[in-house]
Design a protein around this motif. Sequence first.
Motif, PDB file in Angstrom:
ATOM      1  N   UNK A 185     -21.715  19.798  -9.143  1.00 52.48           N
ATOM      2  CA  UNK A 185     -21.389  20.812  -8.164  1.00 52.48           C
ATOM      3  C   UNK A 185     -21.518  20.296  -6.748  1.00 52.48           C
ATOM      4  N   UNK A 186     -21.081  21.114  -5.814  1.00 54.09           N
ATOM      5  CA  UNK A 186     -21.201  20.779  -4.389  1.00 54.09           C
ATOM      6  C   UNK A 186     -21.371  22.070  -3.606  1.00 54.09           C
ATOM      7  N   UNK A 187     -22.130  21.974  -2.524  1.00 51.85           N
ATOM      8  CA  UNK A 187     -22.358  23.166  -1.722  1.00 51.85           C
ATOM      9  C   UNK A 187     -23.146  22.848  -0.472  1.00 51.85           C
ATOM     10  N   UNK A 188     -23.850  23.862   0.015  1.00 49.13           N
ATOM     11  CA  UNK A 188     -24.576  23.765   1.279  1.00 49.13           C
ATOM     12  C   UNK A 188     -26.042  24.109   1.040  1.00 49.13           C
ATOM     13  N   UNK A 189     -26.928  23.319   1.623  1.00 50.51           N
ATOM     14  CA  UNK A 189     -28.356  23.577   1.514  1.00 50.51           C
ATOM     15  C   UNK A 189     -28.705  24.830   2.326  1.00 50.51           C
ATOM     16  N   UNK A 190     -29.357  25.800   1.664  1.00 49.28           N
ATOM     17  CA  UNK A 190     -29.723  27.043   2.346  1.00 49.28           C
ATOM     18  C   UNK A 190     -31.227  27.183   2.567  1.00 49.28           C
ATOM     19  N   UNK A 191     -32.029  26.398   1.846  1.00 50.32           N
ATOM     20  CA  UNK A 191     -33.481  26.476   2.012  1.00 50.32           C
ATOM     21  C   UNK A 191     -34.092  25.174   1.515  1.00 50.32           C
ATOM     22  N   UNK A 192     -35.160  24.739   2.165  1.00 45.37           N
ATOM     23  CA  UNK A 192     -35.775  23.449   1.858  1.00 45.37           C
ATOM     24  C   UNK A 192     -37.246  23.658   1.514  1.00 45.37           C
ATOM     25  N   UNK A 193     -37.689  23.060   0.420  1.00 45.76           N
ATOM     26  CA  UNK A 193     -39.077  23.163  -0.008  1.00 45.76           C
ATOM     27  C   UNK A 193     -39.981  22.153   0.684  1.00 45.76           C
ATOM     28  N   UNK A 194     -41.244  22.281   0.419  1.00 46.04           N
ATOM     29  CA  UNK A 194     -42.240  21.407   1.027  1.00 46.04           C
ATOM     30  C   UNK A 194     -42.026  19.953   0.593  1.00 46.04           C
ATOM     31  N   UNK A 195     -42.199  19.043   1.553  1.00 47.35           N
ATOM     32  CA  UNK A 195     -42.128  17.625   1.251  1.00 47.35           C
ATOM     33  C   UNK A 195     -40.740  17.033   1.229  1.00 47.35           C
ATOM     34  N   UNK A 196     -39.718  17.833   1.475  1.00 46.47           N
ATOM     35  CA  UNK A 196     -38.344  17.325   1.462  1.00 46.47           C
ATOM     36  C   UNK A 196     -38.003  16.720   2.815  1.00 46.47           C
ATOM     37  N   UNK A 197     -37.671  15.449   2.813  1.00 46.06           N
ATOM     38  CA  UNK A 197     -37.293  14.768   4.055  1.00 46.06           C
ATOM     39  C   UNK A 197     -35.853  14.259   4.021  1.00 46.06           C
ATOM     40  N   UNK A 198     -35.276  14.216   2.826  1.00 49.14           N
ATOM     41  CA  UNK A 198     -33.920  13.673   2.685  1.00 49.14           C
ATOM     42  C   UNK A 198     -32.867  14.611   3.249  1.00 49.14           C
ATOM     43  N   UNK A 199     -33.147  15.934   3.209  1.00 51.37           N
ATOM     44  CA  UNK A 199     -32.130  16.928   3.524  1.00 51.37           C
ATOM     45  C   UNK A 199     -32.696  18.009   4.437  1.00 51.37           C
ATOM     46  N   UNK A 200     -31.765  18.747   5.064  1.00 56.55           N
ATOM     47  CA  UNK A 200     -32.143  19.893   5.883  1.00 56.55           C
ATOM     48  C   UNK A 200     -31.148  21.020   5.640  1.00 56.55           C
ATOM     49  N   UNK A 201     -31.535  22.217   6.060  1.00 53.37           N
ATOM     50  CA  UNK A 201     -30.661  23.379   5.923  1.00 53.37           C
ATOM     51  C   UNK A 201     -29.322  23.110   6.615  1.00 53.37           C
ATOM     52  N   UNK A 202     -28.241  23.447   5.923  1.00 58.10           N
ATOM     53  CA  UNK A 202     -26.898  23.247   6.466  1.00 58.10           C
ATOM     54  C   UNK A 202     -26.213  21.983   5.999  1.00 58.10           C
ATOM     55  N   UNK A 203     -26.955  21.067   5.373  1.00 55.90           N
ATOM     56  CA  UNK A 203     -26.337  19.829   4.882  1.00 55.90           C
ATOM     57  C   UNK A 203     -25.341  20.120   3.766  1.00 55.90           C
ATOM     58  N   UNK A 204     -24.233  19.392   3.798  1.00 54.85           N
ATOM     59  CA  UNK A 204     -23.223  19.456   2.729  1.00 54.85           C
ATOM     60  C   UNK A 204     -23.618  18.434   1.661  1.00 54.85           C
ATOM     61  N   UNK A 205     -23.779  18.890   0.437  1.00 50.54           N
ATOM     62  CA  UNK A 205     -24.328  18.029  -0.603  1.00 50.54           C
ATOM     63  C   UNK A 205     -23.542  18.175  -1.905  1.00 50.54           C
ATOM     64  N   UNK A 206     -23.719  17.177  -2.778  1.00 54.84           N
ATOM     65  CA  UNK A 206     -23.095  17.200  -4.100  1.00 54.84           C
ATOM     66  C   UNK A 206     -24.005  16.478  -5.075  1.00 54.84           C
ATOM     67  N   UNK A 207     -23.738  16.673  -6.355  1.00 48.03           N
ATOM     68  CA  UNK A 207     -24.592  16.066  -7.377  1.00 48.03           C
ATOM     69  C   UNK A 207     -23.855  15.988  -8.698  1.00 48.03           C
TER      70      UNK A 207
END
Length: 324
Positions: free
Chosen positions: A65-87
Amino acid sequence: MKAILVSQHGGPEVLEWGDHQVGEPGTGEVRIRHEAVGLNFIDVYFRSGLYPAPNGLPLVPGNEGAGVVTSVGEGVTLLKTGDRVAYAGPIGAYAQQRLIAAEKLVKVPDGIELDVAASMMLKGMTAEYLLRRTYDVKPGDTILYHAAAGGVGLIVGQWAKALGATVIGTVGSPEKAELAAANGYDHVINYRTEDFVERVREITGGKGVDVVYDSVGKDTFPGSLDCLKPRGLWASFGQSSGPIEPFNIGILAQKGSLFATRPTLFTYIASRPELEASASALFDVVSRGIVKIEINQRYPLAEAARAHTDLEARNTTGTTVLLP
């Protein structure tokens, strides 16, 4: 929010559109809002029970899938809210939103649309590991790929041609033959009207191919082995026609000291460096136009059952996305 749920294994009819709770991301997790979800045959295997669900039932299927990050948990440094991501990988994609480990996501470069990213991650990184790592395709090699008009097949055809290989593919209809020929295949064999083993022998002057990439399974075995040159490699990475029955490994000696492997994408992208390298190679060939990704089918996510029906009937070509 809504998701597709599987409460019991079975046919496409077990795919139910219903309410599904998504909480806040935990340590190392993010929540994403899907823009598109990829459709793959592995989804059928999890739905039917051929592959066991990692956490049992009920199951939210989908591995891409692919989408947009809407919330970030503790300890996450790779991504931030609003990033366009896929997996590609963690099951649970058939949902409007989901939680996922940040380390399983890659950022989508500018210039690649999210629906395209959703349609190509699993298939494109599969093509990458097959062509660059399972067997390192080089100029002058000759390869055979079964199901050439499928999602992985169309990517493999373009990429392998760019690597300098002679590319042979099998398909099941004249329409699919035209599609494969337009996507890098030098020779296309309609297995419904031709004996693919005989045709491969004709095309190669009796020498055989260096590698066979086989996601079909039952219907192409042991014919795939008969297409190989001595010490050639058979890469069996799927079983869309059914599983291959157990066989005596001695057949590999009889047919020319052959090599055989049963690879999976998830082994090849198990570490973060491997995931980043594979995704980077894919984004590179797509961004440069070496590989063009065509989304040939789009379905509402709520109609995933119809998409599965068409996929299993081999009525789809190239890539397919489900839209939440």
